[in-house]
Design a protein around this motif. Structure first.
Motif, short mmCIF file in Angstrom:
data_model
loop_
_atom_site.label_atom_id
_atom_site.label_comp_id
_atom_site.label_asym_id
_atom_site.label_seq_id
_atom_site.Cartn_x
_atom_site.Cartn_y
_atom_site.Cartn_z
N ALA A 291 0.86 -1.18 0.00
CA ALA A 291 0.00 0.00 0.00
C ALA A 291 0.90 1.23 0.00
N GLU A 293 1.19 5.57 -0.65
CA GLU A 293 0.54 6.87 -0.81
C GLU A 293 1.56 7.87 -1.35
N LEU A 331 -7.30 10.77 -2.40
CA LEU A 331 -7.64 11.00 -1.00
C LEU A 331 -7.90 12.47 -0.70
N ARG A 335 -3.23 13.94 -2.39
CA ARG A 335 -2.74 12.63 -1.98
C ARG A 335 -3.42 11.54 -2.80
N HIS A 337 -3.56 7.14 -3.47
CA HIS A 337 -3.29 5.84 -2.83
C HIS A 337 -3.40 4.70 -3.84
N THR A 339 -2.82 0.33 -4.25
CA THR A 339 -2.59 -0.98 -3.63
C THR A 339 -2.09 -1.92 -4.72
#
Length: 395
Positions: A291, A293, A331, A335, A337, A339
């Motif tokens: 994960a 960011e 986000l 930001r 994100h 995965t």
């Protein structure tokens, strides 16, 4: 000490006087004559606690200068420990330094008799076993030549052949398998395997992790004169190799962040839900979930690139969100994100590094890198970096 324990060391240390200057040797001798310890000493072994039990096969590993050969000499009585206690309850057959126990002016045949006598064999036993020793050594007409004319491989052949004729409680070898030719190495390995199958006990020093893992069930890693780790041969040897890779890689650490002042940065990363910095441990064929960011000052979506490499810097695999067309979850506040998942990592045991990179939205300029080390463990003697699926077919 129980009959099951052949060797026990408690707090064993060994120091030698420092002889860097011309007067150091005389000064050390004078100290010894007065019954005093030399003022300047080099500590080669320190605080060694070790037990070798009957039927055990123990590999001794470590870099040159770690104290391996000195430890063997203390166990065999060639050297006396400077501190601690050494208890030996076994008939030992040592194969240490090349030529040890051989007279350079004697022939190979005469040295067989001499070496066998030193190992406790009677004259009758020697004569009865001489044909088998000569056959195992297989050095031809050189048998009746002076040993000073022998190559290192021929000396090892002779010494190992004598050992095969004895029935020791404990066999100690120091890099013997690294000297002989391939056919003789195979012969030695086959004999050692038979010796172990019959209940023999082995203490093997080698820089070859292949031989350590093949012949030993346990390993002891010596580092700077002390025991760094002792236990299962695969776990200890893999820890040692991982340390070696990190040591060799000058610019790679187990966990490192390189932060560049710029528009885009790797603000967070977690491997298998762990956002720490310590190296992660995985089993072979285990999955890896990542994960990540990334942050962007201008609010534009950066490119997330990643790579997996060996701890020594050897690249294994890499890709990017741009290449895979992976869309992140926004986000807010600039930001993003992502995965990323690997269902079954095909990596062989060793030390690795996962790298996360923040690039500009055009994927041209690298702005930031965050790295996290991980170790793969497993009981295998396969070679290389990855485990490739394969099959065998008989004709």
């Amino acid at each position: 000490m129980s009959e099951d324990v052949l060797v026990r060391l408690r707090g064993v240390g060994k120091s030698f006087p420092q002889n860097f200057r011309s007067g150091d040797r005389l000064r050390a001798l004078w100290d010894l004559l007065r019954g005093r310890k030399p003022e300047r000493q080099s500590e080669v072994l320190k605080g060694i606690d070790l037990e070798i039990r009957r039927g055990e096969s123990l590999g001794l590993i470590g870099v040159n200068g770690a104290g391996k050969s000195t430890l063997l000499k203390v166990i065999t009585g060639v050297l006396t420990a400077s501190s601690g206690r050494v208890a030996v309850n076994a008939r030992i057959a040592p194969l240490l330094e090349l030529g040890a126990g051989f007279h350079p002016e004697y022939s190979g045949r005469d040295n067989i008799r001499l070496n066998a006598t030193l190992l406790g064999m009677s004259a009758a036993e020697i004569e009865a076993k001489l044909p088998g020793i000569i056959e195992f050594a297989d050095i031809g007409h050189y048998l009746d030549e002076p040993v000073k004319h022998y190559s290192s491989g021929m000396i090892v052949r002779l010494g190992f052949a004598v050992v095969t004729s004895t029935n020791p409680d404990l066999l100690i070898t120091d890099e013997v398998l690294a000297v002989g030719d391939e056919s003789f190495q195979k012969k030695c390995v086959a004999w050692i395997e038979q010796f172990l199958a019959g209940g023999g006990t082995l203490l093997l020093v080698s820089h070859s992790m292949f031989h350590i893992q093949k012949l030993c069930r346990h390993a002891c890693w010596l580092h700077e004169g002390g025991i760094a780790r002792i236990g299962d041969v695969f776990e200890v040897s893999q820890d040692y190799l991982a340390w070696h890779e990190r040591k060799t890689a000058r610019d790679v650490e187990s966990s490192r962040t390189v932060t560049a002042k710029g528009e885009y940065a790797v603000s967070a990363m977690a491997l298998n839900g762990d956002a720490g910095t310590a190296s992660l441990t995985l089993a072979m064929a285990a999955g890896l979930d990542v994960a990540v960011e990334l942050s962007a000052r201008d609010g534009r979506q950066p490119v997330f690139a990643f790579g997996i490499k060996r701890a020594d810097g050897t690249p294994i695999y890499g890709s990017s969100s741009e290449l895979d067309r992976a869309v992140p979850r926004a986000l807010g506040d600039g930001r993003f994100h992502w995965t990323l998942g690997f269902d079954r990592l095909p990596l062989l045991p060793g030390s690795y590094v996962f790298s996360a990179h923040a690039l500009d939205p055009e994927g041209v300029r690298l702005f930031d890198t965050k790295e996290r080390g991980f170790v793969v463990r497993g009981n295998t003697r396969e070679m290389g970096l990855v485990q490739l699926s394969h099959h065998w077919a008989s004709e």
